[in-house]
Design a protein around this motif. Structure first.
Motif, PDB file in Angstrom:
ATOM      1  N   PRO A  40      -6.508  15.029   9.244  1.00  0.00           N
ATOM      2  CA  PRO A  40      -5.843  16.337   9.162  1.00  0.00           C
ATOM      3  C   PRO A  40      -5.041  16.716  10.401  1.00  0.00           C
ATOM      4  CG  PRO A  40      -8.120  16.480   8.375  1.00  0.00           C
ATOM      5  CD  PRO A  40      -7.968  15.132   9.026  1.00  0.00           C
ATOM      6  N   ASP A  79      -0.357  17.374  10.771  1.00  0.00           N
ATOM      7  CA  ASP A  79      -0.359  18.653  10.046  1.00  0.00           C
ATOM      8  C   ASP A  79       1.021  19.266   9.826  1.00  0.00           C
ATOM      9  OD1 ASP A  79       0.217  19.293  12.654  1.00  0.00           O
ATOM     10  OD2 ASP A  79      -1.319  20.847  12.853  1.00  0.00           O
ATOM     11  N   TYR A  96       1.092  20.991   6.422  1.00  0.00           N
ATOM     12  CA  TYR A  96       0.067  22.045   6.433  1.00  0.00           C
ATOM     13  C   TYR A  96       0.588  23.279   7.171  1.00  0.00           C
ATOM     14  CZ  TYR A  96      -4.202  24.547   7.707  1.00  0.00           C
ATOM     15  OH  TYR A  96      -5.152  25.532   7.896  1.00  0.00           O
ATOM     16  N   LYS A 111      -1.167  26.582  -1.270  1.00  0.00           N
ATOM     17  CA  LYS A 111      -1.753  27.419  -0.207  1.00  0.00           C
ATOM     18  C   LYS A 111      -3.119  27.964  -0.626  1.00  0.00           C
ATOM     19  CE  LYS A 111      -0.523  31.116   3.030  1.00  0.00           C
ATOM     20  NZ  LYS A 111       0.565  32.033   3.466  1.00  0.00           N
ATOM     21  N   ILE A 122      -5.624  25.047  -0.764  1.00  0.00           N
ATOM     22  CA  ILE A 122      -6.115  24.666   0.571  1.00  0.00           C
ATOM     23  C   ILE A 122      -7.314  25.526   0.949  1.00  0.00           C
ATOM     24  CG2 ILE A 122      -5.547  24.777   3.033  1.00  0.00           C
ATOM     25  CD1 ILE A 122      -2.735  23.783   2.292  1.00  0.00           C
ATOM     26  N   ARG A 141     -11.069  19.607   4.639  1.00  0.00           N
ATOM     27  CA  ARG A 141      -9.795  19.861   5.298  1.00  0.00           C
ATOM     28  C   ARG A 141      -8.718  19.020   4.618  1.00  0.00           C
ATOM     29  NH1 ARG A 141     -10.486  18.059  11.143  1.00  0.00           N
ATOM     30  NH2 ARG A 141     -11.913  16.555  10.172  1.00  0.00           N
ATOM     31  N   THR A 172      -5.251  16.749   4.051  1.00  0.00           N
ATOM     32  CA  THR A 172      -4.139  15.951   4.579  1.00  0.00           C
ATOM     33  C   THR A 172      -3.018  16.044   3.557  1.00  0.00           C
ATOM     34  OG1 THR A 172      -4.982  13.907   3.566  1.00  0.00           O
ATOM     35  CG2 THR A 172      -5.603  14.343   5.855  1.00  0.00           C
TER      36      THR A 172
END
Length: 681
Positions: free
Chosen positions: A173, A176, A179, A260, A263, A272, A274
């Motif tokens: 992760p 990011d 993310y 979103k 997540i 978490r 990736t």
């Protein structure tokens, strides 16, 4: 790197304006240098924190790949070969296609990736210019050898860094980029899409707009279905999710509002994310498959033309280098890889049917290279499985439409959301009726109608303990959303006959009159009517359905029960646009390749009634237990082919004493207790 980069920019300026390089090389290097200078200018502005990510920039970056421009682009192997000759044109077209991965690297601020590709281009120019200065006329054979050598060692030498980065993006992760883009952006302003550096078209823009117009409750419903399917997949697979810490989210651009929320849902499960970019580079690209977050590109023919560019270089030495660097990369990420729970994929459907032009100028593996590609697939799968054990990981897949599907896009989206959240209890109960009948059968017969030539016998496994064992899995809505199928791994010996579908869409490609012959469960022969020449039809199927194998086994036989999905397809005339994920629920389907339990056959799996599903292996997958034949157990592919209800004449089981039990006749369920499945019709 900064110093090397400045030298490259200066050199590119010279190349662009070089009047002394003879044609057609002057045109090629001038065109590509102009593109790279645009990339360089973009990188400098981004480095200075200028707001460069907008519609105008995006259109300029990908303009050359648009269909009307692609015809006269050196990125098009047909054009390049026409101008430069076949071997040389293929190589230089491959080099140019590699550079279209660079906008993404600019977006990530990754100078290393930008630099090494620019240096490769400059080196190719210097080799060509040097030969022109030494010779009155360039010896094209000598030039091809020099440029091929240059490109080969570029690929070979940088494989270590590229593979290390790719594996890291998948399991760690700390990588990011996406993310942060999702979690820190104002998603109500759709200009965030351009910051990916990917091609952004109407599909991405209109999808984002539609999701922005939805209520939070609607978005949460979409995300919850997706993430709950993932969680339930671990429970049904008898796997311990608490041991895992990482989930790999793969999604289409435009769906960030859903991602979103997903997540956050995954975080509540202790996972978490990736978020890996789908592969664009020859370092990682394998055919046309999705391998991360992705977009519907400006021209699918471009992707198809370059899907086997590796054929320019692939040999045993490069194969071994790929496997060596993959092993080393996973070893370096050994601790975090062990905590990887598997992928969670959002697919899209609705693209216009695409039958690619099979260009003779495009690179294609020769027979030896096909075997090397198969060997890599098998050996890479074994490496990955040793670090992310199949018996401990799971997955989930869900699909939604994109605007290209047509004027009913919003209505189809609403019906798809409803489809993905159908009450599983109803289907679980009805599907158990089907399973109870099938458990009493020795084999199943499937017959087509209305021009469908299917005539197939599917052999089923034997039950040692009918009170505690079952042949079929009762699949509701976990790893494969939406609800609606019962499936098994058939016994190969005795599985015989013809599978025919008049029209089907597999892995983003359309097939007309796909016909496959099976003998003892293995593909014996195949054809379609996409092309006039039979040789092209066979090559098309072997490359894209059989994944270059000479033959594959039937890894799955299933009966789809989601008549609601079938009716939706008919209502909007989108049957041929439904993804496999939904289409497989709209009739019986057969998968060629590995079984549904690939790499996890030894994990006990149970149906809701408490019976263990014992049909997890077949005669091929069981070879994993034979030390001498372990390498023959898996193919790392699994492609579902569905016969729609309106082409299905009869599906029935045959018991040991010869009794025939009808399940479906003329596209309708006839087994007592399953009549409710006909209601949507």
């Amino acid at each position: 790197m900064e110093e090397r980069w400045r030298l490259c920019i200066d050199r590119l300026e010279e190349i662009k304006e070089d009047p002394q390089l003879n044609e057609p090389f002057g045109s090629y290097f001038g065109q590509v240098a102009s593109f790279l200078l645009d990339i360089g200018n973009l990188y400098e502005k981004a480095l200075a924190h200028e707001n460069v990510w907008n519609k105008e920039t995006n259109e300029k970056l990908y303009q050359e790949l648009q269909e009307e421009c692609y015809v006269n682009s050196f990125a098009n192997p047909s054009y390049a070969v026409a101008k430069l000759g076949k071997p040389l044109g293929q190589l230089l077209s491959c080099l140019y296609s590699e550079l279209f991965a660079m906008p993404a690297f600019v977006a990530e601020g990754d100078l290393f990736e930008i630099l090494i590709r620019t240096e490769l281009f400059v080196e190719a120019y210097c080799i060509t210019k040097g030969m022109q200065e030494e010779q009155e006329k360039i010896d094209e054979k000598e030039l091809l050898e020099a440029l091929s050598d240059c490109a080969y060692w570029f690929l070979y030498d940088y494989l270590e860094e590229e593979t290390e980065k790719r594996v890291g993006e998948k399991v760690d992760p700390a990588f990011d980029f996406a993310y942060r883009l999702i979690m820190e952006s104002d998603l109500s302003d759709i200009s965030y899409l351009y910051r990916y550096g990917e091609y952004i078209g109407e599909n991405q823009i209109e999808t984002a707009k539609l999701l922005n117009a939805m209520s939070y409750a609607e978005l949460q419903k979409m995300a919850d279905t997706y993430t709950e399917g993932y969680r339930i997949g671990f429970i049904k697979g008898n796997k311990d999710l608490s041991k895992k810490e990482v989930v790999n989210i793969m999604y289409p651009l435009g769906f960030e509002q859903v991602v979103k929320i997903a997540i956050e849902n995954f975080k509540n499960m202790g996972l978490r994310p990736t978020l890996t970019r789908t592969a664009h580079s020859i370092f990682h690209r394998r055919g046309l498959g999705i391998s991360g977050f992705y977009t519907t590109g400006p021209n699918r023919q471009f992707d198809y033309d370059h899907k086997e560019d590796e054929a320019l270089f692939l040999d045993k030495k490069l194969l071994n280098r790929r496997l060596e660097t993959l092993q080393n990369a996973y070893e370096n990420y050994k601790a975090i890889s062990a905590k990887h729970a598997g992928p969670a994929l959002i697919e899209v459907f609705g693209e216009k049917n695409f039958v690619p032009e099979d260009k003779k100028e495009a690179c294609r593996y020769n027979s030896k290279q096909q075997k090397l590609a198969v060997t890599y697939s098998i050996e890479a799968g074994k490496i990955i499985n040793s670090y992310i054990p199949g018996e401990e990981r799971s997955f989930t897949i869900i699909a939604f439409p994109i605007p290209e599907i047509g004027k009913d896009y919003q209505a189809i989206m609403e019906e798809t959301i409803a489809l993905n959240t159908l009450p599983y209890e109803k289907y679980e109960r009805i599907q158990q009726v089907l399973i109870d009948a099938l458990d009493a059968c020795e084999y199943v017969k499937v017959l087509g109608m209305k021009g469908n030539r299917t005539d197939l016998r599917v052999e089923l496994c034997k039950l040692k303990d009918p009170a505690g064992e079952t042949k079929f899995e009762n699949c509701v809505a976990d790893v494969n959303i939406p609800v609606g199928e019962v499936f098994t791994s058939p016994v190969l010996k005795g599985t015989e006959g013809t599978l025919h579908v008049k029209q089907v869409y597999l892995k983003e490609l359309s097939y007309e009159n796909l016909e496959i012959q099976f003998s003892d469960g293995m593909v014996k022969d195949y054809t379609c009517t996409n092309y006039e020449k039979e040789e092209q039809n066979k090559s098309y199927i072997k490359d894209n359905v059989l994944s270059h194998f000479d033959s594959l086994p039937i890894g799955e036989f299933a009966i789809g029960t989601n008549t609601t999905a079938y009716v939706m397809g008919r209502k909007y005339a989108i049957e041929n646009k439904l993804p496999i994920l939904i289409a497989e629920k709209t009739g019986p389907h057969f998968a060629v390749g590995d079984t549904c339990y690939s790499h996890a056959e030894d994990v006990a799996v149970y149906n809701p009634d408490g019976k263990e599903i014992v049909a997890r292996d077949n005669e091929i997958s069981i070879l994993r237990k034979d030390e001498k034949k372990q390498g023959e157990a898996y193919f790392q592919c699994h492609t579902d082919i569905t016969i729609p209800y309106d082409e299905l004449g009869r599906l029935y089981g045959v018991t040991k004493d010869g009794k025939e039990i009808d399940l479906i006749r003329e596209g309708r369920f006839v087994l007592a207790g399953t009549e409710a499945l006909n209601e949507p019709f």
